[in-house]
Design a protein around this motif. Structure first.
Motif, PDB file in Angstrom:
ATOM      1  N   PHE A 128       0.935  -1.237   0.028  1.00 31.51           N
ATOM      2  CA  PHE A 128       0.007   0.044   0.058  1.00 31.51           C
ATOM      3  C   PHE A 128       0.878   1.106  -0.110  1.00 31.51           C
ATOM      4  O   PHE A 128       1.844   1.476   0.706  1.00 31.51           O
ATOM      5  CB  PHE A 128      -1.172  -0.063   1.160  1.00 31.51           C
ATOM      6  CG  PHE A 128      -1.970   1.091   1.258  1.00 31.51           C
ATOM      7  CD1 PHE A 128      -2.978   1.013   0.423  1.00 31.51           C
ATOM      8  CD2 PHE A 128      -1.861   2.278   2.022  1.00 31.51           C
ATOM      9  CE1 PHE A 128      -4.058   2.058   0.281  1.00 31.51           C
ATOM     10  CE2 PHE A 128      -2.775   3.199   1.882  1.00 31.51           C
ATOM     11  CZ  PHE A 128      -3.966   2.994   0.902  1.00 31.51           C
ATOM     12  N   TYR A 129       0.542   2.164  -0.710  1.00 30.71           N
ATOM     13  CA  TYR A 129       1.141   3.537  -0.831  1.00 30.71           C
ATOM     14  C   TYR A 129       0.378   4.472  -0.464  1.00 30.71           C
ATOM     15  O   TYR A 129      -0.801   4.818  -1.375  1.00 30.71           O
ATOM     16  CB  TYR A 129       1.650   3.793  -2.359  1.00 30.71           C
ATOM     17  CG  TYR A 129       2.671   2.940  -2.727  1.00 30.71           C
ATOM     18  CD1 TYR A 129       4.044   2.907  -2.862  1.00 30.71           C
ATOM     19  CD2 TYR A 129       2.243   1.727  -3.658  1.00 30.71           C
ATOM     20  CE1 TYR A 129       5.129   1.916  -3.112  1.00 30.71           C
ATOM     21  CE2 TYR A 129       3.274   0.688  -4.329  1.00 30.71           C
ATOM     22  CZ  TYR A 129       4.425   0.902  -3.910  1.00 30.71           C
ATOM     23  OH  TYR A 129       5.512   0.040  -4.494  1.00 30.71           O
ATOM     24  N   PRO A 130       0.310   5.165   0.555  1.00 35.07           N
ATOM     25  CA  PRO A 130      -0.500   6.058   1.154  1.00 35.07           C
ATOM     26  C   PRO A 130      -0.735   7.391   0.626  1.00 35.07           C
ATOM     27  O   PRO A 130      -1.836   7.960   0.535  1.00 35.07           O
ATOM     28  CB  PRO A 130      -0.261   6.287   2.716  1.00 35.07           C
ATOM     29  CG  PRO A 130       1.453   6.167   2.736  1.00 35.07           C
ATOM     30  CD  PRO A 130       1.514   5.125   1.527  1.00 35.07           C
ATOM     31  N   LYS A 154       0.620   1.802 -19.656  1.00 35.55           N
ATOM     32  CA  LYS A 154       1.623   2.432 -18.627  1.00 35.55           C
ATOM     33  C   LYS A 154       1.165   3.452 -17.929  1.00 35.55           C
ATOM     34  O   LYS A 154       0.705   4.414 -18.490  1.00 35.55           O
ATOM     35  CB  LYS A 154       2.838   2.347 -19.181  1.00 35.55           C
ATOM     36  CG  LYS A 154       3.514   1.211 -19.807  1.00 35.55           C
ATOM     37  CD  LYS A 154       4.994   1.320 -20.653  1.00 35.55           C
ATOM     38  CE  LYS A 154       5.280   0.104 -21.049  1.00 35.55           C
ATOM     39  NZ  LYS A 154       6.645   0.352 -21.841  1.00 35.55           N
ATOM     40  N   LEU A 155       1.198   3.459 -16.650  1.00 34.11           N
ATOM     41  CA  LEU A 155       1.047   4.528 -15.875  1.00 34.11           C
ATOM     42  C   LEU A 155       2.088   4.863 -14.945  1.00 34.11           C
ATOM     43  O   LEU A 155       2.960   4.010 -14.620  1.00 34.11           O
ATOM     44  CB  LEU A 155      -0.238   4.489 -14.973  1.00 34.11           C
ATOM     45  CG  LEU A 155      -1.468   4.171 -15.184  1.00 34.11           C
ATOM     46  CD1 LEU A 155      -2.669   3.664 -14.376  1.00 34.11           C
ATOM     47  CD2 LEU A 155      -2.259   5.351 -16.014  1.00 34.11           C
ATOM     48  N   GLN A 156       2.195   6.117 -14.486  1.00 29.41           N
ATOM     49  CA  GLN A 156       3.326   6.514 -13.632  1.00 29.41           C
ATOM     50  C   GLN A 156       2.850   7.148 -12.380  1.00 29.41           C
ATOM     51  O   GLN A 156       2.110   8.256 -12.620  1.00 29.41           O
ATOM     52  CB  GLN A 156       4.627   7.229 -14.327  1.00 29.41           C
ATOM     53  CG  GLN A 156       5.805   7.329 -13.313  1.00 29.41           C
ATOM     54  CD  GLN A 156       7.256   7.614 -14.164  1.00 29.41           C
ATOM     55  OE1 GLN A 156       7.642   7.008 -14.825  1.00 29.41           O
ATOM     56  NE2 GLN A 156       7.621   8.755 -13.976  1.00 29.41           N
ATOM     57  N   PHE A 157       3.250   6.957 -11.298  1.00 23.38           N
ATOM     58  CA  PHE A 157       3.005   7.692 -10.069  1.00 23.38           C
ATOM     59  C   PHE A 157       4.023   8.081  -9.313  1.00 23.38           C
ATOM     60  O   PHE A 157       5.159   7.630  -9.284  1.00 23.38           O
ATOM     61  CB  PHE A 157       2.066   6.905  -8.942  1.00 23.38           C
ATOM     62  CG  PHE A 157       0.647   6.436  -9.633  1.00 23.38           C
ATOM     63  CD1 PHE A 157      -0.306   7.216  -9.310  1.00 23.38           C
ATOM     64  CD2 PHE A 157       0.588   5.220 -10.613  1.00 23.38           C
ATOM     65  CE1 PHE A 157      -1.637   6.822  -9.993  1.00 23.38           C
ATOM     66  CE2 PHE A 157      -0.556   4.965 -10.811  1.00 23.38           C
ATOM     67  CZ  PHE A 157      -1.638   5.538 -10.793  1.00 23.38           C
ATOM     68  N   THR A 158       4.028   9.291  -8.650  1.00 24.86           N
ATOM     69  CA  THR A 158       4.985   9.811  -7.669  1.00 24.86           C
ATOM     70  C   THR A 158       4.554   9.634  -6.196  1.00 24.86           C
ATOM     71  O   THR A 158       3.265   9.926  -5.851  1.00 24.86           O
ATOM     72  CB  THR A 158       5.173  11.242  -7.853  1.00 24.86           C
ATOM     73  OG1 THR A 158       6.043  11.314  -9.100  1.00 24.86           O
ATOM     74  CG2 THR A 158       6.365  11.733  -6.631  1.00 24.86           C
ATOM     75  N   GLY A 159       5.127   8.701  -5.635  1.00 23.65           N
ATOM     76  CA  GLY A 159       4.652   8.322  -4.017  1.00 23.65           C
ATOM     77  C   GLY A 159       5.638   9.257  -3.035  1.00 23.65           C
ATOM     78  O   GLY A 159       6.844   9.651  -3.352  1.00 23.65           O
ATOM     79  N   SER A 160       4.710   9.846  -2.097  1.00 21.77           N
ATOM     80  CA  SER A 160       5.526  10.700  -1.334  1.00 21.77           C
ATOM     81  C   SER A 160       5.153  10.259   0.151  1.00 21.77           C
ATOM     82  O   SER A 160       4.249   9.446   0.320  1.00 21.77           O
ATOM     83  CB  SER A 160       5.379  12.189  -1.283  1.00 21.77           C
ATOM     84  OG  SER A 160       3.696  12.219  -1.368  1.00 21.77           O
ATOM     85  N   SER A 161       5.610  10.650   1.300  1.00 23.02           N
ATOM     86  CA  SER A 161       5.271  10.364   2.602  1.00 23.02           C
ATOM     87  C   SER A 161       3.999  11.169   2.951  1.00 23.02           C
ATOM     88  O   SER A 161       3.827  12.255   2.712  1.00 23.02           O
ATOM     89  CB  SER A 161       6.440  10.289   3.647  1.00 23.02           C
ATOM     90  OG  SER A 161       6.840  11.696   3.531  1.00 23.02           O
ATOM     91  N   CYS A 162       3.384  10.546   3.919  1.00 20.82           N
ATOM     92  CA  CYS A 162       2.130  11.190   4.224  1.00 20.82           C
ATOM     93  C   CYS A 162       2.282  11.802   5.842  1.00 20.82           C
ATOM     94  O   CYS A 162       3.611  11.588   6.237  1.00 20.82           O
ATOM     95  CB  CYS A 162       0.946  10.233   4.222  1.00 20.82           C
ATOM     96  SG  CYS A 162       0.950   8.955   5.539  1.00 20.82           S
ATOM     97  N   ASN A 163       1.279  12.132   6.553  1.00 20.98           N
ATOM     98  CA  ASN A 163       1.471  12.683   7.977  1.00 20.98           C
ATOM     99  C   ASN A 163       2.162  11.942   8.980  1.00 20.98           C
ATOM    100  O   ASN A 163       2.485  12.272  10.035  1.00 20.98           O
ATOM    101  CB  ASN A 163       0.527  13.371   8.293  1.00 20.98           C
ATOM    102  CG  ASN A 163       0.054  14.939   7.458  1.00 20.98           C
ATOM    103  OD1 ASN A 163       1.257  15.192   6.965  1.00 20.98           O
ATOM    104  ND2 ASN A 163      -1.030  15.471   7.606  1.00 20.98           N
ATOM    105  N   SER A 164       1.825  10.523   8.785  1.00 21.23           N
ATOM    106  CA  SER A 164       2.504   9.731   9.802  1.00 21.23           C
ATOM    107  C   SER A 164       3.850   9.151   9.253  1.00 21.23           C
ATOM    108  O   SER A 164       4.327   8.374   9.926  1.00 21.23           O
ATOM    109  CB  SER A 164       1.768   8.330   9.682  1.00 21.23           C
ATOM    110  OG  SER A 164       1.522   7.728   8.370  1.00 21.23           O
TER     111      SER A 164
END
Length: 213
Positions: A128-130, A154-164
């Motif tokens: 899981f990527y929040p 094809k898809l591309q996402f940028t994942g970043s950190s959340c508030n936790s």
């Protein structure tokens, strides 16, 4: 060892209180992004080194973001519009319009994988990527010539950190696919995690290793 992946789900951030302090984001209804073929993530880190007396004294390595490359057999048109911010015309024409003003929304994304453990157990594990945002990439179109080329969407996402401070979450191992599906659905509703509910309740992986020695 991993040998399969299935059920790629995505949900937009909720309209209200989407990023509560110290917790995972809250989400709207989840949708399926198509039959999953492949997911690859490539995390990037900010790094700094400090030297003194000719030796390394300080080394800092902080998570920055991760690029998540996704391949599915076909992205449903409504889901493409939802993740990319593009528009589908209403009325007699159903053209999908990609415009310079498109604003992809933040959302959460997850799926589960098949694994064979060293002890021979065949299990499932959720991923899981929040907090992710879609980044549209170029597309290649092939003619039908001497051979047929089957191309995935094809898809591309940028994942970043959340508030936790979480940017990726792995589930426990599940014996059945039904349990993996329930966990994945529960990550979007908050039923599969207690992150942020009771500060100090989680034990770090480092502490778990220390206690086992």
């Amino acid at each position: 060892m991993d040998y399969g992946a299935k059920m790629l789900q995505w949900a937009p951030f909720a309209a209200e209180n989407a990023e509560p302090a110290g917790k995972l984001p809250t989400y709207g209804p989840a949708v399926n992004l198509g039959a999953l073929n492949k997911v690859s993530d490539t995390p990037a880190f900010n790094e700094a080194k400090g030297y003194g007396d000719n030796v390394l004294k300080v080394y800092v390595n902080k998570f920055k973001e991760t690029v998540i490359a996704v391949e599915v057999t076909e992205v449903p048109r409504d889901q493409m519009a939802a993740i990319s911010g593009c528009k589908i015309e209403e009325g007699n024409h159903k053209n999908m319009r990609f415009q310079t003003t498109d604003a992809p929304p933040y959302g959460g994304m997850g799926f589960f994988v098949n694994k064979i453990l060293d002890d021979g157990r065949d299990v499932f594990m959720g991923v899981f990527y929040p907090k992710v945002k879609a980044m549209l990439q170029g597309t290649e179109y092939n003619t039908n010539g001497d051979s047929i080329t089957l191309a995935n969407s094809k898809l591309q996402f940028t994942g970043s950190s959340c508030n936790s401070n979480d940017w990726r979450i792995y589930s426990d191992y599940f014996e059945t696919e039904a349990d993996a599906i329930a966990w994945l659905n529960g990550m979007f509703t908050g039923e599969s995690t207690s992150i942020g509910d009771s500060p100090g309740a989680e034990v770090s992986a480092a502490n778990l290793i220390k206690e086992s020695l």
